[in-house]
Write an enzyme that holds these catalytic residues in place. Structure first.
Site, PDB file in Angstrom:
ATOM      1  N   LYS A 269       0.709  -1.370  -0.042  1.00  0.00           N
ATOM      2  CA  LYS A 269      -0.333   0.041   0.022  1.00  0.00           C
ATOM      3  C   LYS A 269       0.869   1.210  -0.057  1.00  0.00           C
ATOM      4  O   LYS A 269       1.624   1.451   0.826  1.00  0.00           O
ATOM      5  CB  LYS A 269      -0.688   0.104   1.310  1.00  0.00           C
ATOM      6  CG  LYS A 269      -1.560   1.389   1.557  1.00  0.00           C
ATOM      7  CD  LYS A 269      -2.397   1.273   2.799  1.00  0.00           C
ATOM      8  CE  LYS A 269      -2.905   2.475   3.092  1.00  0.00           C
ATOM      9  NZ  LYS A 269      -3.991   2.788   4.411  1.00  0.00           N
ATOM     10  N   ASP A 274      -2.539  10.455   3.467  1.00  0.00           N
ATOM     11  CA  ASP A 274      -3.980   9.981   3.608  1.00  0.00           C
ATOM     12  C   ASP A 274      -4.502  10.818   4.670  1.00  0.00           C
ATOM     13  O   ASP A 274      -4.614  11.086   5.881  1.00  0.00           O
ATOM     14  CB  ASP A 274      -3.927   8.541   4.325  1.00  0.00           C
ATOM     15  CG  ASP A 274      -5.277   8.240   4.537  1.00  0.00           C
ATOM     16  OD1 ASP A 274      -6.512   8.668   4.085  1.00  0.00           O
ATOM     17  OD2 ASP A 274      -5.605   7.109   5.659  1.00  0.00           O
ATOM     18  N   LYS A 281      -9.907  12.967   8.270  1.00  0.00           N
ATOM     19  CA  LYS A 281      -9.508  12.734   9.480  1.00  0.00           C
ATOM     20  C   LYS A 281      -9.538  13.977  10.478  1.00  0.00           C
ATOM     21  O   LYS A 281      -9.241  15.055   9.983  1.00  0.00           O
ATOM     22  CB  LYS A 281      -8.076  12.169   9.380  1.00  0.00           C
ATOM     23  CG  LYS A 281      -7.810  10.801   8.847  1.00  0.00           C
ATOM     24  CD  LYS A 281      -6.614  10.409   8.883  1.00  0.00           C
ATOM     25  CE  LYS A 281      -6.200   9.036   8.034  1.00  0.00           C
ATOM     26  NZ  LYS A 281      -6.853   7.962   8.920  1.00  0.00           N
ATOM     27  N   ASP A 292       1.904   6.694   5.322  1.00  0.00           N
ATOM     28  CA  ASP A 292       0.862   5.603   4.871  1.00  0.00           C
ATOM     29  C   ASP A 292       1.203   4.948   3.482  1.00  0.00           C
ATOM     30  O   ASP A 292       0.420   4.208   3.109  1.00  0.00           O
ATOM     31  CB  ASP A 292      -0.356   6.383   4.849  1.00  0.00           C
ATOM     32  CG  ASP A 292      -1.806   5.358   4.914  1.00  0.00           C
ATOM     33  OD1 ASP A 292      -1.526   4.331   5.654  1.00  0.00           O
ATOM     34  OD2 ASP A 292      -2.849   5.781   4.156  1.00  0.00           O
ATOM     35  N   ASP A 351     -11.717   6.896   3.959  1.00  0.00           N
ATOM     36  CA  ASP A 351     -10.818   6.958   4.875  1.00  0.00           C
ATOM     37  C   ASP A 351     -10.310   5.489   4.911  1.00  0.00           C
ATOM     38  O   ASP A 351      -9.228   5.243   5.146  1.00  0.00           O
ATOM     39  CB  ASP A 351     -10.970   7.358   6.019  1.00  0.00           C
ATOM     40  CG  ASP A 351      -9.644   7.689   6.894  1.00  0.00           C
ATOM     41  OD1 ASP A 351      -8.599   7.375   6.248  1.00  0.00           O
ATOM     42  OD2 ASP A 351      -9.766   7.955   8.127  1.00  0.00           O
ATOM     43  N   GLU A 353      -9.097   3.490   2.605  1.00  0.00           N
ATOM     44  CA  GLU A 353      -8.770   3.756   0.948  1.00  0.00           C
ATOM     45  C   GLU A 353      -7.570   2.806   0.623  1.00  0.00           C
ATOM     46  O   GLU A 353      -7.555   2.478  -0.488  1.00  0.00           O
ATOM     47  CB  GLU A 353      -8.306   5.200   0.751  1.00  0.00           C
ATOM     48  CG  GLU A 353      -6.967   5.562   1.143  1.00  0.00           C
ATOM     49  CD  GLU A 353      -6.499   5.365   2.877  1.00  0.00           C
ATOM     50  OE1 GLU A 353      -7.348   5.299   3.434  1.00  0.00           O
ATOM     51  OE2 GLU A 353      -5.302   5.069   2.891  1.00  0.00           O
ATOM     52  N   ARG A 355      -7.601  -0.286   1.181  1.00  0.00           N
ATOM     53  CA  ARG A 355      -8.026  -1.664   0.590  1.00  0.00           C
ATOM     54  C   ARG A 355      -8.296  -1.501  -0.701  1.00  0.00           C
ATOM     55  O   ARG A 355      -8.480  -2.395  -1.473  1.00  0.00           O
ATOM     56  CB  ARG A 355      -9.090  -2.279   1.790  1.00  0.00           C
ATOM     57  CG  ARG A 355     -10.431  -1.270   1.877  1.00  0.00           C
ATOM     58  CD  ARG A 355     -11.006  -1.685   2.996  1.00  0.00           C
ATOM     59  NE  ARG A 355     -10.514  -1.202   4.276  1.00  0.00           N
ATOM     60  CZ  ARG A 355     -11.020  -1.516   5.452  1.00  0.00           C
ATOM     61  NH1 ARG A 355     -12.125  -1.938   5.620  1.00  0.00           N
ATOM     62  NH2 ARG A 355     -10.285  -0.863   6.539  1.00  0.00           N
TER      63      ARG A 355
HETATM   64  N1  BES Z   1      -3.858   4.792   6.989  1.00  0.00           N
HETATM   65  C1  BES Z   1      -5.104   4.515   8.041  1.00  0.00           C
HETATM   66  C2  BES Z   1      -4.674   3.433   9.022  1.00  0.00           C
HETATM   67  C3  BES Z   1      -3.826   4.036   9.965  1.00  0.00           C
HETATM   68  C4  BES Z   1      -4.053   4.796  10.957  1.00  0.00           C
HETATM   69  C5  BES Z   1      -2.340   3.649   9.937  1.00  0.00           C
HETATM   70  C6  BES Z   1      -3.072   5.296  11.889  1.00  0.00           C
HETATM   71  C7  BES Z   1      -1.214   4.290  10.529  1.00  0.00           C
HETATM   72  C8  BES Z   1      -1.596   4.928  11.923  1.00  0.00           C
HETATM   73  C9  BES Z   1      -6.267   3.804   7.093  1.00  0.00           C
HETATM   74  O1  BES Z   1      -6.260   4.350   5.747  1.00  0.00           O
HETATM   75  C10 BES Z   1      -7.397   4.443   7.704  1.00  0.00           C
HETATM   76  O2  BES Z   1      -7.579   5.489   7.785  1.00  0.00           O
HETATM   77  N2  BES Z   1      -8.115   3.344   8.285  1.00  0.00           N
HETATM   78  C11 BES Z   1      -9.286   3.655   8.790  1.00  0.00           C
HETATM   79  C12 BES Z   1     -10.285   2.448   8.424  1.00  0.00           C
HETATM   80  C13 BES Z   1     -11.733   2.659   8.750  1.00  0.00           C
HETATM   81  C14 BES Z   1     -12.278   3.938   8.167  1.00  0.00           C
HETATM   82  C15 BES Z   1     -12.577   1.581   8.560  1.00  0.00           C
HETATM   83  C16 BES Z   1      -9.142   3.499  10.345  1.00  0.00           C
HETATM   84  O3  BES Z   1      -8.449   2.702  11.031  1.00  0.00           O
HETATM   85  O4  BES Z   1      -9.931   4.107  11.216  1.00  0.00           O
HETATM   86 ZN    ZN Z   2      -4.571   5.039   4.947  1.00  0.00          ZN
HETATM   87 MN    MN Z   3      -7.352   6.022   5.683  1.00  0.00          MN
END
Ligand code: BES
Ligand code: ZN
Ligand code: MN
Length: 506
Positions: A269, A274, A281, A292, A351, A353, A355
Site C-alpha cells: 500500500k 492519507d 481525519k 501511509d 478513509d 482507502e 483496501r
Molecule cells: N492509513 C489509515 C490507517 C492508519 C491509522 C495507519 C493510523 C497508521 C496509523 C487507514 O487508511 C485508515 O484510515 N483506516 C481506517 C479504516 C476505517 C475507516 C474502517 C481506520 O483505521 O480508522
Molecule cells: Zn490509509
Molecule cells: Mn485512511
C-alpha cells in the site's frame, strides 16, 4: 540516510582508534584480544571493571578514560552475557554504536573477540555486530540545515568509520556484504517513509523506484492511462481527489536459475498521504499519514535488498501509489466503483482507502504473474494497533505453511507477526445491499474486516496480509533503529525468501 557509516574489518592485532569498545562476557570474562590490552594497561581495565561492579551482563557498559599503558582516549567495556541469537548479536552491535556515537567519536574500534560466540563462527559474529551497528547508525537529517547545540541526538558529529577487529577479517567482510545489501533495503524503506508528502507524492515515489533499475531490477511504471486501460477503478478512485496522479510500479527481480520459475510476489500500500478524503481525519496527528506508504516502502526496500545480494529467486514487487485528498473531484461516501476484478465496491468511508488501492494491485499481481505466493503489506487500520500495540504486525493468512514461515522469520529478525483470524462470519460483515461489498465492516474487528476485504481479491493463491500500521512508523526507538520510519518488514521478508524460496547454491 544522512551520513553513512563506513565499516571496515581488520585482524585482532590491527591498529586501534582513540575510542575502543571491548566485549566482556559474564564474570566479567575477557576475550583474547581484550586480555592482551589489559596486560598492556597493567590490569587497569579489569580493575576498573571490578571497581564499577561491572559483571558483563548483556549490553551493560562502563567507560574507562585514558587507561595507563594504552594510547586510547577511552575504552568502553560492553557486556555480552547471554548473547545467543542473531538478534542478540545485532542488538549488541547497535549498543556498541550507541555508546560510541554518544561520545561524538568520529572513528572507533570494536574488538570482536567473543569469549563464546555461541553457535556461530567468529566471522558471522563479527558480521552480525556490524549489521547491528549499521542499522543503528541511520538518521534522517536532510532537512536540518542548522545544527542545534542543545540537541543530544547521537549521530550529529557522530561516528564515520567503525573498524571491527576480528579473527577472520576477510571472511567477516564477505559475510557482511550480504547483510549490507539488506541494510541498504532497510534504509531505502526508512528514507521513503520519513520523506514528507510534499516531496514524495505518487509520481516522485515512482521516479525513485525507477532508479532501482541500476541495481538490476526491471522496473515498469504504469501511469493513469495505463491504469484506466487495466480498469483499476478502485485504485484510481482513491487518487481522483488529488491534483497528483496515481501510479502503479512493478519491480521484477529474476534471480532464479530458470526465468520461468514461478515468482514470489510482494504488494504494498502506497498512499503517499492519507487525509481520509471526504471522510476526513481529525487534525491531531494527521501529519503521521505521510507514512501511509510504509507497505510500498517495504516492498521497494525488499526488492532492492534481493537485487543487491543477488538472491536466487524470482520475485515481483508491486506498489499502488495514490494520494487520498478531499476536493471537488474526490470520491464521495456512497459511490460505487467497479474494481479490476469486476467486483463492485460501495465506498461507505473514503478513509478506508488502502483496501481500495490493494484490491486492484492484488488482483493485477495474481492475474498477470500467477505467483506461488503473495504477501501484501499495508498500514491498513488503526484497529490493528488497538489489538496488538506496536510490538507485532497483524498477520492474516489463508495458508498454514506460509503463516508458519512468516512467524519463524519474525522471531529470527525481530520483525514480529501475530496471527489473526479470517473466516466466513467476518467476511459476511462486508457484504453490501447495493454492491458486491462495502469498504467498511461494523464497529468491531476492524483489522479483520479489512483483511477479509483484501482476501476477496486473491482467489486461492497462498496469501498473507501484514497490517503494519503499528510497526512501520513511530514504533519506538531501539538498539537497531532510531528512526521514525522503521523499515519494518524488509528484514522479515528477506529472511522469508532466503530460508524458504531461494535455491541453495548461489
Ligand atoms: N492509513 C489509515 C490507517 C492508519 C491509522 C495507519 C493510523 C497508521 C496509523 C487507514 O487508511 C485508515 O484510515 N483506516 C481506517 C479504516 C476505517 C475507516 C474502517 C481506520 O483505521 O480508522
Ligand atoms: Zn490509509
Ligand atoms: Mn485512511
Amino acid at each position: 540516510m544522512s551520513q553513512p557509516l563506513d565499516i571496515q574489518f581488520a585482524s585482532l592485532s590491527g591498529e586501534m582508534a582513540p575510542t575502543i569498545v571491548l566485549l566482556a562476557d559474564e564474570g566479567p570474562a575477557f576475550g583474547s584480544a581484550a586480555k592482551r590490552l589489559d596486560e598492556r594497561a597493567k590490569g587497569a581495565l579489569r580493575k576498573a571493571a571490578d571497581a564499577a561492579e561491572f559483571k558483563g551482563k548483556s549490553r551493560s557498559s562502563i567507560e574507562i578514560l585514558a587507561p595507563t599503558g594504552i594510547e586510547a582516549r577511552r575504552v568502553l567495556l560492553l557486556g555480552t552475557g547471554g548473547t545467543k541469537t542473531e538478534l542478540d548479536r545485532l542488538r549488541l552491535g547497535g549498543a556498541a554504536f550507541g555508546l560510541i556515537s554518544a561520545r561524538k567519536a568520529e572513528t572507533a574500534t570494536l574488538v570482536a573477540d567473543p569469549v563464546d560466540a555461541g553457535q556461530v563462527s567468529e566471522e558471522v559474529f563479527a558480521a552480525d555486530l556490524a549489521l547491528g551497528a549499521l542499522l543503528r547508525s541511520y538518521t534522517f537529517e536532510k532537512y536540518r540545515s542548522k545544527k542545534n547545540d542543545n540537541d543530544e541526538d547521537e549521530k550529529r558529529d557522530g561516528l564515520r568509520t567503525l573498524t571491527i577487529l576480528c579473527a577472520k577479517p576477510d571472511a567477516a567482510a564477505k559475510a557482511f556484504a550480504g547483510r549490507k545489501a539488506v541494510a541498504d533495503g532497510v534504509f531505502l524503506a526508512r528514507d521513503l517513509v520519513n520523506e514528507p508528502a510534499n516531496v514524495l507524492g505518487p509520481v516522485e515515489f515512482a521516479e525513485r523506484l525507477q532508479e532501482l533499475a541500476s541495481s538490476g531490477l526491471v522496473v515498469e511504471v504504469l501511469d493513469e492511462d495505463d491504469l484506466k486501460a487495466l480498469k483499476m477503478n478502485a485504485l484510481l478512485a482513491v487518487g481522483q481527489g488529488s491534483a497528483r496522479p496515481s501510479r502503479v510500479v512493478v519491480m521484477q527481480w529474476n534471480g532464479a536459475k530458470s526465468k520461468r520459475a514461478k515468482p514470489v510476489c510482494f504488494v504494498g500500500k502506497g498512499v503517499c498521504f492519507d487525509t481520509g478524503g471526504i471522510s476526513i481525519k481529525p487534525a491531531g496527528g494527521m501529519e503521521d499519514m505521510k507514512g501511509d506508504m510504509g507497505g510500498a516502502a517495504c516492498v521497494a526496500g525488499l526488492m532492492l535488498a534481493l537485487a543487491k545480494r543477488n538472491a536466487g529467486v524470482n520475485a515481483i514487487g508491486i506498489v499502488g501509489l495514490a494520494e487520498n485528498m478531499p476536493s471537488g473531484t474526490a470520491q464521495r461516501p456512497g459511490d460505487i466503483v467497479t474494481s479490476m476484478s469486476g467486483q463492485t465496491i460501495e465506498v461507505l468511508n473514503t478513509d478506508a482507502e488502502g483496501r481500495l488501492v490493494l484490491a486492484d494491485a492484488l488482483w493485477y499481481a495474481n492475474d498477470r504473474f500467477k505467483p506461488r505466493l503473495i504477501v501484501d503489506l499495508a498500514t491498513l487500520t488503526g484497529a490493528i494497533m488497538v489489538a496488538l500495540g506496536k510490538e507485532y504486525a497483524g498477520l492474516f493468512c489463508n495458508d498454514e505453511r506460509l503463516a508458519k514461515e512468516l512467524e519463524a522469520a519474525g522471531e529470527v529478525t525481530g520483525d514480529k507477526v501475530w496471527r489473526m483470524p479470517l473466516g466466513k462470519a467476518y467476511d459476511r460483515l462486508i457484504d453490501s445491499k447495493n454492491a458486491d461489498m462495502k469498504n467498511i465492516g461494523g464497529r468491531y474487528g476492524g483489522a479483520i474486516t479489512g483483511a477479509q476485504f483484501l482476501q476477496r481479491f486473491v482467489k486461492d493463491t497462498p496469501w498473507a496480509h501484514l497490517d503494519i500500521a503499528g510497526t512501520a512508523m513511530d514504533s519506538g526507538r531501539n538498539e537497531i533503529n532510531q528512526s521514525w520510519g522503521s523499515g519494518w518488514g524488509v528484514r522479515l521478508l528477506d529472511r522469508l525468501v532466503a530460508d524458504n524460496y531461494e535455491r541453495p547454491e548461489k
